[in-house]
Write a protein that holds these residues in place. Sequence first.
Motif, PDB file in Angstrom:
ATOM      1  N   MET A 248      51.422  46.486  34.070  1.00 14.31           N
ATOM      2  CA  MET A 248      52.004  47.596  33.316  1.00 14.31           C
ATOM      3  C   MET A 248      50.881  48.453  32.719  1.00 14.31           C
ATOM      4  SD  MET A 248      55.547  46.215  31.786  1.00 14.31           S
ATOM      5  CE  MET A 248      54.898  45.269  30.431  1.00 14.31           C
ATOM      6  N   GLY A 249      49.665  48.290  33.228  1.00 14.85           N
ATOM      7  CA  GLY A 249      48.553  49.103  32.749  1.00 14.85           C
ATOM      8  C   GLY A 249      47.954  48.580  31.458  1.00 14.85           C
ATOM      9  N   ALA A 250      47.191  49.452  30.764  1.00 16.14           N
ATOM     10  CA  ALA A 250      46.413  49.047  29.588  1.00 16.14           C
ATOM     11  C   ALA A 250      45.587  47.813  29.963  1.00 16.14           C
ATOM     12  CB  ALA A 250      47.314  48.784  28.383  1.00 16.14           C
TER      13      ALA A 250
ATOM     14  N   GLU B 245      40.599  42.200  30.317  1.00 13.19           N
ATOM     15  CA  GLU B 245      39.886  41.174  31.111  1.00 13.19           C
ATOM     16  C   GLU B 245      40.841  40.249  31.867  1.00 13.19           C
ATOM     17  OE1 GLU B 245      36.620  40.657  31.892  1.00 13.19           O
ATOM     18  OE2 GLU B 245      36.284  42.604  30.954  1.00 13.19           O
ATOM     19  N   GLY B 246      42.039  40.031  31.336  1.00 11.79           N
ATOM     20  CA  GLY B 246      43.027  39.202  32.033  1.00 11.79           C
ATOM     21  C   GLY B 246      43.400  39.845  33.368  1.00 11.79           C
ATOM     22  N   HIS B 247      43.679  41.143  33.326  1.00 17.69           N
ATOM     23  CA  HIS B 247      43.999  41.868  34.567  1.00 17.69           C
ATOM     24  C   HIS B 247      42.795  41.860  35.517  1.00 17.69           C
ATOM     25  CE1 HIS B 247      46.693  43.993  31.536  1.00 17.69           C
ATOM     26  NE2 HIS B 247      47.567  43.546  32.410  1.00 17.69           N
ATOM     27  N   ARG B 248      41.616  42.046  34.940  1.00 18.47           N
ATOM     28  CA  ARG B 248      40.400  42.049  35.781  1.00 18.47           C
ATOM     29  C   ARG B 248      40.253  40.733  36.536  1.00 18.47           C
ATOM     30  NH1 ARG B 248      35.752  45.745  35.046  1.00 18.47           N
ATOM     31  NH2 ARG B 248      36.087  46.776  33.066  1.00 18.47           N
TER      32      ARG B 248
ATOM     33  N   ARG C 256      56.633  52.592  22.834  1.00 24.88           N
ATOM     34  CA  ARG C 256      55.388  52.255  22.146  1.00 24.88           C
ATOM     35  C   ARG C 256      54.364  51.628  23.092  1.00 24.88           C
ATOM     36  NH1 ARG C 256      53.739  48.653  17.130  1.00 24.88           N
ATOM     37  NH2 ARG C 256      54.092  46.705  18.198  1.00 24.88           N
ATOM     38  N   TYR C 257      54.801  51.155  24.259  1.00 26.19           N
ATOM     39  CA  TYR C 257      53.899  50.417  25.155  1.00 26.19           C
ATOM     40  C   TYR C 257      52.697  51.304  25.505  1.00 26.19           C
ATOM     41  CZ  TYR C 257      52.479  46.717  28.186  1.00 26.19           C
ATOM     42  OH  TYR C 257      51.757  45.677  28.721  1.00 26.19           O
ATOM     43  N   PRO C 258      51.449  50.756  25.409  1.00 25.60           N
ATOM     44  CA  PRO C 258      50.274  51.620  25.630  1.00 25.60           C
ATOM     45  C   PRO C 258      50.181  52.137  27.068  1.00 25.60           C
ATOM     46  CG  PRO C 258      49.622  49.304  25.390  1.00 25.60           C
ATOM     47  CD  PRO C 258      51.079  49.384  25.057  1.00 25.60           C
TER      48      PRO C 258
ATOM     49  N   ALA D 168      50.532  38.125  46.303  1.00 25.10           N
ATOM     50  CA  ALA D 168      50.619  38.830  45.024  1.00 25.10           C
ATOM     51  C   ALA D 168      50.157  37.873  43.938  1.00 25.10           C
ATOM     52  CB  ALA D 168      52.042  39.303  44.758  1.00 25.10           C
ATOM     53  N   LEU D 169      49.409  38.408  42.969  1.00 20.81           N
ATOM     54  CA  LEU D 169      48.793  37.561  41.949  1.00 20.81           C
ATOM     55  C   LEU D 169      49.426  37.810  40.587  1.00 20.81           C
ATOM     56  CD1 LEU D 169      46.500  38.492  44.174  1.00 20.81           C
ATOM     57  CD2 LEU D 169      45.190  36.827  42.868  1.00 20.81           C
ATOM     58  N   PHE D 170      49.704  36.720  39.877  1.00 20.78           N
ATOM     59  CA  PHE D 170      50.343  36.799  38.564  1.00 20.78           C
ATOM     60  C   PHE D 170      49.640  35.839  37.611  1.00 20.78           C
ATOM     61  CE2 PHE D 170      53.435  38.116  41.674  1.00 20.78           C
ATOM     62  CZ  PHE D 170      54.014  39.227  41.096  1.00 20.78           C
ATOM     63  N   GLY D 171      49.666  36.183  36.317  1.00 25.47           N
ATOM     64  CA  GLY D 171      48.989  35.365  35.314  1.00 25.47           C
ATOM     65  C   GLY D 171      49.868  34.240  34.797  1.00 25.47           C
ATOM     66  N   GLN D 172      49.234  33.104  34.562  1.00 26.23           N
ATOM     67  CA  GLN D 172      49.900  31.968  33.897  1.00 26.23           C
ATOM     68  C   GLN D 172      50.339  32.367  32.486  1.00 26.23           C
ATOM     69  OE1 GLN D 172      50.704  28.850  34.951  1.00 26.23           O
ATOM     70  NE2 GLN D 172      51.461  28.327  32.909  1.00 26.23           N
ATOM     71  N   LYS D 173      49.684  33.390  31.921  1.00 22.81           N
ATOM     72  CA  LYS D 173      50.039  33.904  30.592  1.00 22.81           C
ATOM     73  C   LYS D 173      51.549  34.145  30.480  1.00 22.81           C
ATOM     74  CE  LYS D 173      49.666  36.600  26.785  1.00 22.81           C
ATOM     75  NZ  LYS D 173      50.815  37.450  26.879  1.00 22.81           N
ATOM     76  N   ASP D 174      52.145  34.660  31.562  1.00 23.49           N
ATOM     77  CA  ASP D 174      53.590  34.883  31.594  1.00 23.49           C
ATOM     78  C   ASP D 174      54.200  33.806  32.495  1.00 23.49           C
ATOM     79  OD1 ASP D 174      53.883  37.622  30.143  1.00 23.49           O
ATOM     80  OD2 ASP D 174      52.178  37.842  31.479  1.00 23.49           O
ATOM     81  N   ALA D 175      54.245  32.569  31.976  1.00 25.84           N
ATOM     82  CA  ALA D 175      54.552  31.407  32.815  1.00 25.84           C
ATOM     83  C   ALA D 175      55.965  31.458  33.404  1.00 25.84           C
ATOM     84  CB  ALA D 175      54.380  30.131  31.996  1.00 25.84           C
TER      85      ALA D 175
ATOM     86  N   CYS E 273      47.072  32.768  38.318  1.00 27.92           N
ATOM     87  CA  CYS E 273      45.712  32.837  37.753  1.00 27.92           C
ATOM     88  C   CYS E 273      45.746  32.364  36.295  1.00 27.92           C
ATOM     89  CB  CYS E 273      45.201  34.266  37.790  1.00 27.92           C
ATOM     90  SG  CYS E 273      45.002  34.880  39.465  1.00 27.92           S
ATOM     91  N   PRO E 274      44.708  31.625  35.867  1.00 31.35           N
ATOM     92  CA  PRO E 274      44.711  31.082  34.500  1.00 31.35           C
ATOM     93  C   PRO E 274      44.659  32.173  33.421  1.00 31.35           C
ATOM     94  CG  PRO E 274      42.652  30.540  35.650  1.00 31.35           C
ATOM     95  CD  PRO E 274      43.533  31.224  36.637  1.00 31.35           C
ATOM     96  N   THR E 275      45.124  31.825  32.244  1.00 34.58           N
ATOM     97  CA  THR E 275      45.139  32.766  31.112  1.00 34.58           C
ATOM     98  C   THR E 275      43.726  33.006  30.594  1.00 34.58           C
ATOM     99  OG1 THR E 275      47.321  31.975  30.507  1.00 34.58           O
ATOM    100  CG2 THR E 275      46.086  33.134  28.783  1.00 34.58           C
TER     101      THR E 275
ATOM    102  N   LEU F 183      42.926  33.350  21.167  1.00 39.29           N
ATOM    103  CA  LEU F 183      44.041  34.303  21.342  1.00 39.29           C
ATOM    104  C   LEU F 183      44.094  34.788  22.796  1.00 39.29           C
ATOM    105  CD1 LEU F 183      46.260  36.061  19.826  1.00 39.29           C
ATOM    106  CD2 LEU F 183      44.564  37.884  19.873  1.00 39.29           C
ATOM    107  N   ALA F 184      45.267  34.675  23.423  1.00 44.44           N
ATOM    108  CA  ALA F 184      45.417  35.141  24.800  1.00 44.44           C
ATOM    109  C   ALA F 184      45.322  36.667  24.838  1.00 44.44           C
ATOM    110  CB  ALA F 184      46.766  34.694  25.351  1.00 44.44           C
ATOM    111  N   LEU F 185      44.564  37.189  25.789  1.00 41.85           N
ATOM    112  CA  LEU F 185      44.480  38.649  25.915  1.00 41.85           C
ATOM    113  C   LEU F 185      45.859  39.199  26.260  1.00 41.85           C
ATOM    114  CD1 LEU F 185      41.172  39.384  27.837  1.00 41.85           C
ATOM    115  CD2 LEU F 185      41.561  38.996  25.430  1.00 41.85           C
TER     116      LEU F 185
END
Length: 279
Positions: free
Chosen positions: A26-28, A31-34, A66-68, A140-147, A169-171, A178-180
């Motif tokens: 969703m943009g913004a 480092e997590g996205h990177r 409000r989403y950046p 397609a790659l997704f973060g564990q952050k959003d398990a 991918c790990p958080t 603090l999780a990015l």
Amino acid sequence: MIVHTPAELAAARGALSGTVALVPTMGALHEGHRSLIRAAREIADHVVVSVFVNPLQFGEKADLDRYPRTLEADAAICAEEGVALVFAPSAADMYPREPVVTVSAGEMGTVVEGASRPGHFDGVLTVVTKLFGLVRPDSALFGQKDAQQLAVIRRLSEDLNLGVRIVACPTVREADGLALSSRNRFLSPDERVTAVALSRALFAGRDAVELGPAGVLAAAGAVLDAAAKAEPPLDRDYLVLADSVTFSPVTAGHSGPAVLAVAARVGETRLIDNLPLEF
Ligand code: AMP
């Protein structure tokens, strides 16, 4: 290269030969996205990053507004990371008319995060299905952050035979744990201090894993309770131990993998985090 419309994307995608990995965002970008983009480059010839704040997955209009939105900076990061294509459509490009056919996450979309955000995962699955159709990625790659998102998208690809390999991918975390998150920028310095309790609670839970599910929840809950008395306070939404595949709550005698998941509000900002655990 940045493209906006499905027609521009189709032309640019057609020119890519070899394998393609998609990183939906969703943009913004942070480092997590990177880290997702870098992992994507390892497994495919070309990386496509989508940047789209999907209205279908937002319950509150205020949260959507409000989403950046930082497309220029996002495009610069993608260029640095060797991304072949950035797809940044408008809402009208993605939804030229009200969709009649959407994708449902079923039961899985109604528990844990889905209980707090009705319709959220249906919105996520609908946009991800559209992105898979538009980009036609191999993976397609997704973060564990959003398990839970990761878990429902795995089911999406399997249940509908979409043929897209889903890679987790790990958080990525700040030095203090603090999780990015794109939402961290909304935290005032004081709120940022309180917010570290989310990851602290998860780590306390992990340290208590020998005590079983009840012990884990008690240890993590104690950290959140203390943070609820901080100034500014942490306002807990949920703390749950969920089955990592179905996301239904695990029972006292559970053995095997589970996800310790937390959501809380600090000031106006709602944050989520989780840790995979093994019992
Ligand atoms: P978002 O832009 O928040 O929709 O996230 C896009 C993708 O990046 C999702 O697959 C997220 O799970 C992933 N992501 C977000 N934050 C992190 C993080 N801190 N570490 C790893 N991946 C993340």
